[in-house]
Design an enzyme around this catalytic site. Structure first.
Site, PDB file in Angstrom:
ATOM      1  CG  ASP A 166      -7.289  -3.361   0.271  1.00 20.46           C
ATOM      2  OD1 ASP A 166      -7.062  -3.755   1.423  1.00 20.46           O
ATOM      3  OD2 ASP A 166      -6.570  -2.524  -0.327  1.00 20.46           O
TER       4      ASP A 166
ATOM      5  CG  ASP B 234      -1.980  -1.011   1.216  1.00 22.81           C
ATOM      6  OD1 ASP B 234      -2.747  -1.002   0.244  1.00 22.81           O
ATOM      7  OD2 ASP B 234      -2.070  -1.822   2.163  1.00 22.81           O
TER       8      ASP B 234
ATOM      9  CG  MET C 134      -4.731   3.937  -1.653  1.00 27.65           C
ATOM     10  SD  MET C 134      -4.784   3.134  -0.058  1.00 27.65           S
ATOM     11  CE  MET C 134      -3.366   2.064  -0.225  1.00 27.65           C
TER      12      MET C 134
HETATM   13  C1  DX5 Z   1      -6.240   0.481   3.373  1.00 27.03           C
HETATM   14  C2  DX5 Z   1      -5.293  -0.389   2.603  1.00 27.03           C
HETATM   15  C3  DX5 Z   1      -5.408  -1.823   2.921  1.00 27.03           C
HETATM   16  C4  DX5 Z   1      -5.042  -2.183   4.331  1.00 27.03           C
HETATM   17  C5  DX5 Z   1      -5.882  -3.360   4.699  1.00 27.03           C
HETATM   18  O1  DX5 Z   1      -6.282   1.733   2.830  1.00 27.03           O
HETATM   19  O2  DX5 Z   1      -5.511  -0.255   1.197  1.00 27.03           O
HETATM   20  O3  DX5 Z   1      -4.694  -2.640   2.005  1.00 27.03           O
HETATM   21  O4  DX5 Z   1      -3.684  -2.477   4.502  1.00 27.03           O
HETATM   22  O5  DX5 Z   1      -5.705  -3.594   6.039  1.00 27.03           O
HETATM   23  P1  DX5 Z   1      -6.717  -4.453   6.905  1.00 27.03           P
HETATM   24  O6  DX5 Z   1      -6.791  -5.810   6.286  1.00 27.03           O
HETATM   25  O7  DX5 Z   1      -6.086  -4.444   8.259  1.00 27.03           O
HETATM   26  O8  DX5 Z   1      -8.053  -3.734   6.853  1.00 27.03           O
HETATM   27 ZN    ZN Z   2      -4.610  -1.800  -0.159  1.00 25.13          ZN
END
Ligand code: DX5
Ligand code: ZN
Length: 220
Positions: free
Chosen positions: A176, A36, A69
């Site tokens: 996700d 990420d 992101m």
């Molecule tokens: C959130 C990220 C996710 C995050 C998911 O913005 O894109 O990929 O790491 O984490 P969990 O599984 O803990 O919700």
């Molecule tokens: Zn993610």
């Protein structure tokens, strides 16, 4: 039914022991590693960039699934590919020229995905779905690990599946945010091919075993 791909998110790994955690994932059933990248502009958090991706790539034996992101991702596709991204997912909400951006990702040799925030309807992908390798359904508002799953997003997984079937697209569906053993089966039944799990994997005593359990959730 083919087994779901589990993509543990290194956002929940121990950054001071990243090599150890990547090696743990290498010897686990996870096929992808979810990475990420956050810029503090598109999302209200900053995670990491090229040096950390390079360090992960040095040790990873899995598919490096990079979730961007960030605003203006087009500026950096080549650098991400050079740093070891096998797959790049950009946000629909972060780019103006989506068709062009998808082609630019593919030109690097990487596969291309588009992510949708919880409030963005699946229908915005209708014209480009045939170009995509992946549709990422965000099941939390992006920016942080460890958030609670937003239940209405399961229906978006079903809608994405219907769009893919109707158009003959080869895109996989990835979910996700807030994914774990409690909702893996419902998401697989809805059409998910790839489940990202950060907190659900890294907060457990035996992450490799948890990855296996999520992978086998559809058969339970
Ligand atoms: C959130 C990220 C996710 C995050 C998911 O913005 O894109 O990929 O790491 O984490 P969990 O599984 O803990 O919700
Ligand atoms: Zn993610």
């Amino acid at each position: 039914m083919s087994k779901v791909i589990v993509a543990p998110s290194v956002l929940s790994a121990d950054f001071a022991n990243l090599q150890r955690d990547i090696e743990m994932l290498n010897s686990s059933a996870a096929e992808w590693i979810h990475i990420d990248v956050m810029d503090g502009v598109f999302v209200p958090n900053i995670s990491f960039g090229f040096p950390v991706l390079q360090a992960i790539s040095k040790h990873s034996k899995k598919v490096n699934d990079v979730h961007l992101m960030i605003v203006q991702p087009e500026k950096y596709f080549k650098q991400f590919a050079d740093a070891g991204a096998h797959h790049m997912t950009i946000h629909y909400e972060a780019v103006t020229h989506l068709d062009s951006a998808i082609h630019q990702i593919k030109a690097t040799g990487a596969t291309a995905g588009v992510a949708l925030n919880p409030s963005t309807p699946v229908s915005v992908l209708k014209e480009v779905i045939h170009l995509l390798d992946l549709v990422l359904i965000m099941s939390v508002n992006p920016g942080f690990g460890g958030q609670k799953f937003i239940p209405y997003t399961t229906n978006k997984v079903k809608e994405a599946k219907a769009l893919i079937l109707a158009t003959g697209s080869k895109a996989k569906i990835e979910v996700d945010g807030g994914v774990g053993l409690n909702n893996a089966k419902e998401l697989i039944d809805a059409g998910a091919d790839v489940l990202v799990a950060g907190n659900a994997v890294f907060s457990t005593a035996n992450p490799a075993e948890t990855i296996l359990q999520i992978m086998n959730a559809s058969t339970k």
